[in-house]
Design a protein around this motif. Structure first.
Motif, PDB file in Angstrom:
ATOM      1  N   LEU A 685       0.827  -1.211   0.000  1.00 20.21           N
ATOM      2  CA  LEU A 685       0.000   0.000   0.000  1.00 20.21           C
ATOM      3  C   LEU A 685       0.858   1.257   0.000  1.00 20.21           C
ATOM      4  N   GLY A 686       1.888   1.265   0.831  1.00 20.41           N
ATOM      5  CA  GLY A 686       2.722   2.453   0.914  1.00 20.41           C
ATOM      6  C   GLY A 686       3.638   2.613  -0.278  1.00 20.41           C
ATOM      7  N   SER A 687       4.314   1.520  -0.689  1.00 23.23           N
ATOM      8  CA  SER A 687       5.256   1.631  -1.811  1.00 23.23           C
ATOM      9  C   SER A 687       4.536   1.863  -3.128  1.00 23.23           C
ATOM     10  N   ASP A 688       3.332   1.319  -3.263  1.00 26.04           N
ATOM     11  CA  ASP A 688       2.554   1.581  -4.469  1.00 26.04           C
ATOM     12  C   ASP A 688       2.096   3.039  -4.526  1.00 26.04           C
ATOM     13  N   ALA A 689       1.799   3.613  -3.360  1.00 32.35           N
ATOM     14  CA  ALA A 689       1.322   5.000  -3.329  1.00 32.35           C
ATOM     15  C   ALA A 689       2.342   5.961  -3.928  1.00 32.35           C
ATOM     16  N   ILE A 694       3.436   4.716 -15.175  1.00 30.95           N
ATOM     17  CA  ILE A 694       2.195   4.310 -15.834  1.00 30.95           C
ATOM     18  C   ILE A 694       2.375   3.012 -16.610  1.00 30.95           C
ATOM     19  N   ALA A 695       3.624   2.581 -16.804  1.00 32.49           N
ATOM     20  CA  ALA A 695       3.841   1.275 -17.421  1.00 32.49           C
ATOM     21  C   ALA A 695       3.416   0.168 -16.467  1.00 32.49           C
ATOM     22  N   ASP A 696       3.651   0.371 -15.185  1.00 33.26           N
ATOM     23  CA  ASP A 696       3.259  -0.629 -14.184  1.00 33.26           C
ATOM     24  C   ASP A 696       1.807  -0.471 -13.764  1.00 33.26           C
ATOM     25  N   ASN A 697       1.308   0.755 -13.756  1.00 34.19           N
ATOM     26  CA  ASN A 697      -0.070   1.021 -13.369  1.00 34.19           C
ATOM     27  C   ASN A 697      -0.595   2.174 -14.223  1.00 34.19           C
ATOM     28  N   PRO A 698      -1.379   1.879 -15.261  1.00 37.72           N
ATOM     29  CA  PRO A 698      -1.865   2.935 -16.147  1.00 37.72           C
ATOM     30  C   PRO A 698      -2.650   4.041 -15.427  1.00 37.72           C
ATOM     31  N   ARG A 699      -3.172   3.762 -14.208  1.00 39.98           N
ATOM     32  CA  ARG A 699      -3.953   4.757 -13.466  1.00 39.98           C
ATOM     33  C   ARG A 699      -3.114   5.433 -12.385  1.00 39.98           C
ATOM     34  N   LEU A 701      -1.219   8.007 -12.190  1.00 45.01           N
ATOM     35  CA  LEU A 701      -1.206   9.458 -12.023  1.00 45.01           C
ATOM     36  C   LEU A 701      -2.532  10.004 -11.488  1.00 45.01           C
ATOM     37  N   THR A 702      -3.556   9.198 -11.511  1.00 45.36           N
ATOM     38  CA  THR A 702      -4.874   9.683 -11.069  1.00 45.36           C
ATOM     39  C   THR A 702      -5.342   9.034  -9.770  1.00 45.36           C
ATOM     40  N   THR A 703      -4.530   8.141  -9.228  1.00 46.19           N
ATOM     41  CA  THR A 703      -4.984   7.402  -8.040  1.00 46.19           C
ATOM     42  C   THR A 703      -4.047   7.573  -6.849  1.00 46.19           C
ATOM     43  N   ARG A 704      -3.175   8.591  -6.876  1.00 45.36           N
ATOM     44  CA  ARG A 704      -2.261   8.787  -5.741  1.00 45.36           C
ATOM     45  C   ARG A 704      -3.027   9.384  -4.556  1.00 45.36           C
ATOM     46  N   PRO A 705      -2.749   8.926  -3.336  1.00 48.16           N
ATOM     47  CA  PRO A 705      -3.367   9.558  -2.161  1.00 48.16           C
ATOM     48  C   PRO A 705      -2.855  10.987  -1.986  1.00 48.16           C
ATOM     49  N   ASP A 706      -3.577  11.783  -1.195  1.00 41.03           N
ATOM     50  CA  ASP A 706      -3.253  13.209  -1.116  1.00 41.03           C
ATOM     51  C   ASP A 706      -1.947  13.498  -0.388  1.00 41.03           C
ATOM     52  N   TRP A 707      -1.370  12.510   0.286  1.00 42.77           N
ATOM     53  CA  TRP A 707      -0.095  12.750   0.962  1.00 42.77           C
ATOM     54  C   TRP A 707       1.112  12.533   0.039  1.00 42.77           C
ATOM     55  N   VAL A 708       0.850  12.087  -1.188  1.00 36.67           N
ATOM     56  CA  VAL A 708       1.913  11.861  -2.170  1.00 36.67           C
ATOM     57  C   VAL A 708       1.999  13.057  -3.112  1.00 36.67           C
ATOM     58  N   HIS A 709       3.210  13.568  -3.300  1.00 38.74           N
ATOM     59  CA  HIS A 709       3.423  14.749  -4.138  1.00 38.74           C
ATOM     60  C   HIS A 709       4.514  14.450  -5.172  1.00 38.74           C
ATOM     61  N   PRO A 710       4.114  14.046  -6.387  1.00 38.85           N
ATOM     62  CA  PRO A 710       5.114  13.691  -7.405  1.00 38.85           C
ATOM     63  C   PRO A 710       5.813  14.931  -7.981  1.00 38.85           C
TER      64      PRO A 710
END
Length: 975
Positions: A685-689, A694-699, A701-710
Motif C-alpha cells: 500500500l505504501g510503496s505503491d502510493a 504508468i507502465a506498471d499502473n496505467p492509473r 497518475l490519477t490514483t495517488r493519495p493526497d499525501w503523495v506529491h510527485p
C-alpha cells in the motif's frame, strides 16, 4: 490456349513503356496528374501515382493476355468487395469514359491498361525476417481469400498460365531451355522430376477451384499488431488468378516464405496451421503440399533465369533472383518425407504407426525390465554446475548407470541438456532420435524382423519392408545384401579390453536414408514420425515423457491469480539456470539480460551449498538469537555510509520501501512524501502510493493519495529539460512544490527516489540534483530515502551505491532483489534514532526477513560479490557493453540513446530524434525477436520503449558481445 501460345507468352519481356508515357495515359484517360513511381513486375509495367490525397496503381500489360483474363481479375475484386469478411483488396478505377480496361498504343504497340486504387499498408517485400505472427497471418490471409473465391466463376479463369502448378512439369521443361549453366539446369530438372513423382499419385484427389495463386510477400500489405509485428491483411495483385488446385494456392504462399526462413523449411508450418484452421485441406492435399512447394520453387528459379535472358534490364527480376535461389535451396534441401509428416502432424493428422506386435527381441539375453533409463533432460538430477558441458558427459552417466544396474540406456525423444548450445541464435540439435545402450560386452543382438543387411561404413542397417533398423557398436560378419530371418543372430556387442560395450539403436521409415541422431526441437514432429521410438526394442522407460508446456501454462492460469503476469505471450518453460543463462525444457539456452534478481548468477554452487547447510541445521524467525542475523546486519551496516548503523531485514523491495515510508512518518510525525514521476517502488500500500510509473499502473497518475506529491521526472533524455546540467531547471519545480506544502503548514515526512532512474532504463539524474533536493527536504525536517533496490549493491560497477554518483548520503537506504540472489530478502539501513522512532508504534518483525537461511544467503552473496570481483566485472563488462550498444546507434536510427552505467543499461528506441516519439511497438517486437535469437529481454519506461539491460553481474565479455550481435541482427533483418 495452345501450348505454343503459352510458350510464347512465357518468353515475353515487359511492355516497352516509359514513365512519361504512363503520365500521359493517366492525364488523358483518367484526368490524373501527380508523382509517378515505377513498381516492380515480371512481365507487366506498374506505376504508382500520388495525386493529391489519393494514390493509384496504373497497370500496363501486353495484348497477348486476353481481355477476358483482365476482366476476370476485375470481377474477382468486385466479388471480394461483396464478401463481409474478405481480405482488403483495391478498388477498380474506371477511365473518364467509364471503361475499366483500355487499349492504348505506345510506340506503335498496343497494350492493355487498367487503374486500381493504391491499397495502403506496409509491404513485406525485402524484409529479411518475418516473425511467426506474420507467417501465421499470411497463411490465414491465403485461406480467407481461397474461401471467399470458392463460389466465384468467370470465363477468364480457364486459361493456360505458366504459374499453374498443374502444368509445373511441362512448364519447367520449357523454361530449362533458357538456362545455360548445365549444373544449375540439371539440379533444377532433378528437383522437378522428384516433385512430380510425388505429386502424380495424389493429383486426382486435389480439389480445383478459383484461386488467387500469388498470395506472396510481394503481393500483400500489412498493418502492425500490438507488438508492432506486420500482419498481412490486404492483397494487391490478381494477375495470376486461375481455376487451379486449391492446395497449389497455399504452396505458392509457403514457397514465398522460404527466402525469409534462414534455411529452415519448418518456418512455413505456422502458415499451414492457420490456413487449415480457416479453410481445411484434405489429407491428399496435405500430402501434396510439400512437393508442390518444391515445384513452385523450381518454376520460380527457372522463370527468373529465363526472364533475365530475354529482359536483362528488368531490375525487379534481378532483385528477386537471389530470393528465388534461396527458396529453391531450402525447398530442395529438405527431406520430403519429413516435411510431409510435419505438415500432417501440424494439423492433427498423425502418421500411421509401425506394427511392432510381431517383432522379436533385439537383445534376447536381456530382459527389458533390467534396462535402466538415464535422464539427460534439462531437469535431470545428474546435472549441476555446468557439468553437462563436459565432453562425453552422456556416455559417462550412461556407463555409471550400467555399472550399477547391468544395462542402461538413454531415452528417445529427450531434449538433451548436454547438446544445448550457449550463445547461439539458433535452437540446438538436441531432440534424441535414437537410444544408446551400455551393456555387457559379448551380448547377443538379434534381428527383430526379417530383412537384408546394408553397410554404411561401420554403420549396420537391417532393411525391412516398412522400416529399417540402424545399429552402431555391433560386431557383425554378415555381408552387404545378406538376407536375415526374424530372430536370427546378427552380431554381438564388442568392446575390446572392457567388460561393457555400447550399442546405438535407431529406426527409420525411409530406405536408403541415414538419419541424423538429433533434431532441433521444432523439427521433432517431422523427424520423430520418420524415426519412431526404438523403445519397443528395449524398454518402455527408454522413451522420454512428452512435454506439454501449453497445458502447464493453462494450469497456471487456472489458479495463479490473473494480476500475476508472465513474460511473453507464449513463454518458454524455464526449468534451469546457470551463470547468466536460462534453459527451457527443450534445452534452448537463453542469455538472461534482464534478471537483476539473480545478482551473482543462476545456480551458484557456493550459495546452494550454504543454503543447504543452514537449512539442514536451522531456519526460524529473527526473534530467536543466532549468529547469522548478527553477522549479516553488521556487514550491511559496514557497507553503508557512516552513521547509518541500524538494519531492518524484510522479504522484498516493496516491504523495504513501505517500511522506509513508515519510518519517515514515525520519525517526523508528518505524512507528506515527495516522489518522482516515472518511478516504481513496489506493490504494498505504501510503496505503491509513491509509484508513479504508468507502465506498471496505467492509473498511477490519477490514483495517488493526497499525501503523495510527485515531482516532474528529471529525465535528462526526454524530460522538459535535457542534458546532464539541467538540474537547476528541475529544481525550480521542486522549490515551487515545497512552497505549496509549506503554505498548508502540514509539514513534510521526506522524499523517496532512486538515485538513478531504474524503471526508465538507468538514466542518470542531472548533476547535483539530489544534493539540492536533499538539502531542501532536510531544511523542512524531512528524511531522504534512497531506493537502491534496482540500481544499488554494486550493479553500477563504478559505485556500490547508486547515491554515490550524486555525491549524497541518504537518511534511509532500501535494498532487496539481488541481495538474496532470488531468495526473498530485503533490507532497510538507517540511523539509530530513525529506526527507534518506530517503537512509538510498537515493535517490528518480519517472520522470514533475517531468518537464519535468509541471513546466510545475504552473507554468502556479499562474499561472492567480493571474492569474484563482481562489482569490478559490472564496471568493465558494463562499459564494454555500452560501447558496443552505442556503436549500433550510427547504423540504426531507431536507437535514440543508450542510458546507464555498469550492468544497469537502457537502450531507448524512438521514431524521431527530434520529437523523441517512443517506438513502443517496435520495442515489443524487438524483445520477441530477441527471444527467438536466444536472449531474454523486456521493455521498460513509461512508454515501454526502453530495453532494460540488467543481467547477472557475472556476465562475460562473450555474452555481452552476443547480446550486441543479437540486437544488431534483430535491427538489421527486421522484427
Amino acid at each position: 490456349m495452345t501450348d505454343a501460345a503459352l510458350v510464347n507468352r512465357m518468353q515475353l519481356p515487359r511492355p516497352d513503356t516509359t514513365p512519361e508515357a504512363a503520365a500521359e495515359i493517366l492525364q488523358t484517360h483518367y484526368g490524373l496528374v501527380g508523382t509517378l513511381t515505377e513498381l516492380g513486375s515480371q512481365q507487366d509495367r506498374n506505376y504508382r501515382i500520388d495525386a493529391g490525397d489519393n494514390s493509384y496503381v496504373l497497370k500496363i500489360c501486353r495484348t497477348e493476355y486476353d481481355t477476358v483474363e483482365l476482366e476476370a481479375q476485375n470481377a474477382a475484386i468486385r466479388h471480394l468487395h461483396a464478401k463481409p469478411d474478405a481480405p482488403r483488396v483495391p478498388n477498380i478505377v474506371p477511365s473518364l469514359n467509364g471503361r475499366e480496361i483500355l487499349v492504348v498504343t505506345i510506340r506503335e504497340q498496343d497494350y492493355l491498361v487498367r487503374l486500381l486504387s493504391y491499397l495502403p499498408g506496409r509491404s513485406l517485400t525485402r524484409r529479411k525476417h518475418l516473425p511467426i505472427a506474420s507467417v501465421s497471418a499470411l497463411g490465414a490471409l491465403s485461406a480467407r481469400l481461397a474461401r471467399d473465391l470458392a463460389d466465384f466463376d468467370h470465363p477468364g479463369l480457364h486459361r493456360s498460365l505458366q504459374w499453374d502448378l498443374r502444368r509445373a512439369g511441362p512448364v519447367a521443361v520449357q523454361l530449362l531451355s533458357a538456362i545455360t549453366d548445365h549444373e544449375a539446369r540439371d539440379r533444377i530438372a532433378k528437383a522437378m522430376v522428384a516433385a512430380v513423382k510425388r505429386i502424380q499419385p495424389l493429383a486426382s484427389g486435389l480439389r480445383v477451384q478459383p484461386v488467387h495463386h500469388d498470395v506472396t510477400d510481394d503481393n500483400v500489405v500489412s498493418h502492425p499488431d500490438v507488438h508492432g509485428q506486420p500482419i498481412p491483411d490486404g492483397v494487391i495483385d490478381f494477375g495470376d488468378i486461375i481455376q487451379g488446385w486449391l492446395v497449389g494456392d497455399l504452396a505458392v504462399t509457403c514457397a514465398s516464405l522460404l527466402h525469409h526462413a534462414e534455411g529452415d523449411p519448418f518456418y512455413i508450418i505456422p502458415a499451414i496451421k492457420t490456413y487449415h484452421a480457416i479453410y481445411p485441406l484434405e489429407e491428399a492435399e496435405l500430402r501434396a503440399l510439400w512437393p508442390l512447394i518444391v515445384a513452385r520453387a523450381v518454376i520460380l528459379a527457372a522463370s527468373s533465369e529465363q526472364q533475365l535472358a530475354i529482359d536483362p534490364d528488368n531490375d525487379y527480376v534481378r532483385g528477386n533472383l537471389e530470393f528465388e535461389r534461396k527458396i529453391f535451396d531450402v525447398a530442395t534441401g529438405a527431406q520430403p518425407e519429413v516435411m510431409e509428416a510435419a505438415i500432417l502432424r501440424a494439423v492433427g493428422i498423425d502418421v500411421a504407426p509401425i506394427a511392432t506386435d510381431t517383432w522379436s527381441a533385439l537383445l534376447p539375453d536381456i530382459a527389458s525390465d533390467r534396462i535402466a533409463a538415464v535422464d539427460l533432460s534439462v531437469t535431470s538430477p545428474h546435472f549441476a554446475d555446468g557439468n553437462w558441458q563436459k565432453p562425453d558427459m552422456d556416455w559417462r552417466l550412461l556407463a555409471k548407470a550400467a555399472i550399477a544396474s547391468g544395462t542402461a540406456a538413454t531415452r528417445y525423444g529427450e531434449f538433451r541438456l548436454s547438446h544445448a548450445d550457449l550463445l547461439s541464435m539458433a535452437p540446438p540439435q538436441n531432440f534424441a532420435l535414437h537410444s544408446d545402450v551400455c551393456l555387457p560386452a559379448g551380448t547377443a543382438v538379434a534381428a527383430p524382423f526379417a530383412g537384408r543387411i546394408q553397410w554404411h561404413g561401420q554403420h549396420l542397417v537391417l532393411v525391412g519392408e516398412a522400416i529399417s533398423l540402424h545399429l552402431d557398436g555391433i560386431e557383425c560378419t554378415l555381408e552387404e545384401g545378406a538376407a536375415t530371418e526374424q530372430g536370427a543372430d546378427i552380431g554381438t556387442i564388442g568392446s575390446e579390453g572392457s567388460a561393457i560395450g555400447g550399442l546405438r539403436v535407431q529406426l527409420c521409415r525411409v530406405q536408403g536414408l541415414v538419419p541424423p541422431l538429433f533434431a532441433a526441437p521444432h523439427h521433432a514432429s517431422g523427424w520423430s514420425a520418420i524415426c519412431p521410438s526404438p523403445a519397443t526394442l528395449l524398454s518402455e522407460a527408454c522413451e522420454a515423457p512428452r512435454l506439454d508446456s501449453a497445458a502447464l501454462l493453462a494450469r497456471r492460469e487456472a489458479h495463479f491469480a490473473k494480476p500475476q503476469k508472465h513474460y511473453y505471450e507464449v513463454p518458454p518453460q524455464i526449468e534451469r539456470g546457470w551463470h547468466e543463462f536460462l534453459f527451457d525444457v527443450k534445452g534452448r539456452a537463453y542469455l538472461d539480460m534482464v534478471n537483476n534478481v539473480t545478482m551473482i548468477g543462476h545456480a551458484h554452487p557456493r550459495l546452494t551449498a550454504a543454503i543447504e547447510q543452514q537449512w539442514s541445521r536451522l531456519n526460524t524467525n529473527s526473534r530467536f538469537h543466532y549468529v547469522a542475523v548478527a553477522e549479516f546486519s553488521e556487514r550491511l551496516a559496514a557497507l553503508a555510509p557512516e552513521g547509518l548503523e541500524s538494519v531492518f531485514l524484510v522479504n522484498s523491495g516493496s516491504e523495504a520501501n513501505d517500511l522506509a515510508i513508515r519510518l519517515a512518518w514515525a520519525h517526523t510525525g508528518k505524512k507528506n512524501m515527495l516522489c518522482l514521476l516515472e518511478a516504481y517502488h513496489g506493490w504494498t500500500l505504501g510503496s505503491d502510493a509513491v509509484s508513479t510509473s504508468i507502465a506498471d499502473n496505467p492509473r498511477a497518475l490519477t490514483t495517488r493519495p493526497d499525501w503523495v506529491h510527485p515531482l516532474v521526472a528529471p529525465n535528462t533524455y526526454r524530460g522538459p529539460f535535457r542534458g546532464p546540467d539541467s538540474a537547476a531547471d528541475y529544481l525550480a519545480g521542486v522549490t515551487t512544490l515545497l512552497e505549496t506544502i509549506d503554505e498548508r503548514a502540514e509539514g513534510l515526512a521526506g522524499i523517496i527516489a532512486e538515485p538513478a532512474y531504474g524503471n526508465a532504463g538507468g538514466i542518470a539524474l542531472p548533476r547535483g540534483y539530489l544534493a539540492e533536493v536533499y538539502a531542501a527536504i532536510r531544511k523542512r525536517g524531512g528524511l531522504c530515502i534512497a531506493d537502491e533496490v534496482q540500481v544499488g549493491y554494486g550493479r553500477l560497477g563504478h559505485h556500490f551505491w547508486g547515491f554515490e554518483q550524486q555525491d549524497v548520503v541518504p537518511d534511509i537506504i532500501t535494498i532487496a532483489k539481488g541481495m538474496g540472489n532470488g531468495h526473498p530478502l530485503g533490507a532497510v539501513i538507517t540511523r539509530r534514532e530513525i529506526a527507534e522512532s518506530l517503537e512509538k508504534e510498537g515493535y517490528f518483525f518480519s517472520s522470514s526477513g533475517g531468518s537464519p537461511v535468509g541471513s546466510v544467503v545475504g552473507l554468502t552473496v556479499l562474499d561472492i560479490i567480493k571474492d569474484e570481483g563482481l562489482q569490478e566485472n559490472a564496471r568493465m563488462i558494463g562499459d564494454h557493453l555500452k560501447v558496443g550498444l552505442i556503436g549500433l546507434m550510427e547504423r540504426f536510427p531507431l536507437i535514440g540513446a543508450v542510458h546507464g552505467m555498469g550492468l544497469y543499461l537502457g537502450v531507448e528506441f524512438v521514431r524521431d530524434h527530434e520529437t523523441l516519439t517512443p517506438a513502443t511497438e517496435a520495442t515489443s517486437a524487438i524483445c520477441e525477436r530477441l527471444l527467438e535469437l536466444g536472449v531474454i529481454m523486456q521493455p521498460t519506461g513509461d512508454h515501454l520503449n526502453v530495453l532494460k539491460i540488467k543481467p547477472p553481474l557475472c556476465l562475460s565479455a562473450d555474452s555481452a558481445d552476443f547480446f550486441v550481435k543479437a540486437l544488431e541482427r534483430a535491427l538489421e533483418d527486421g522484427f
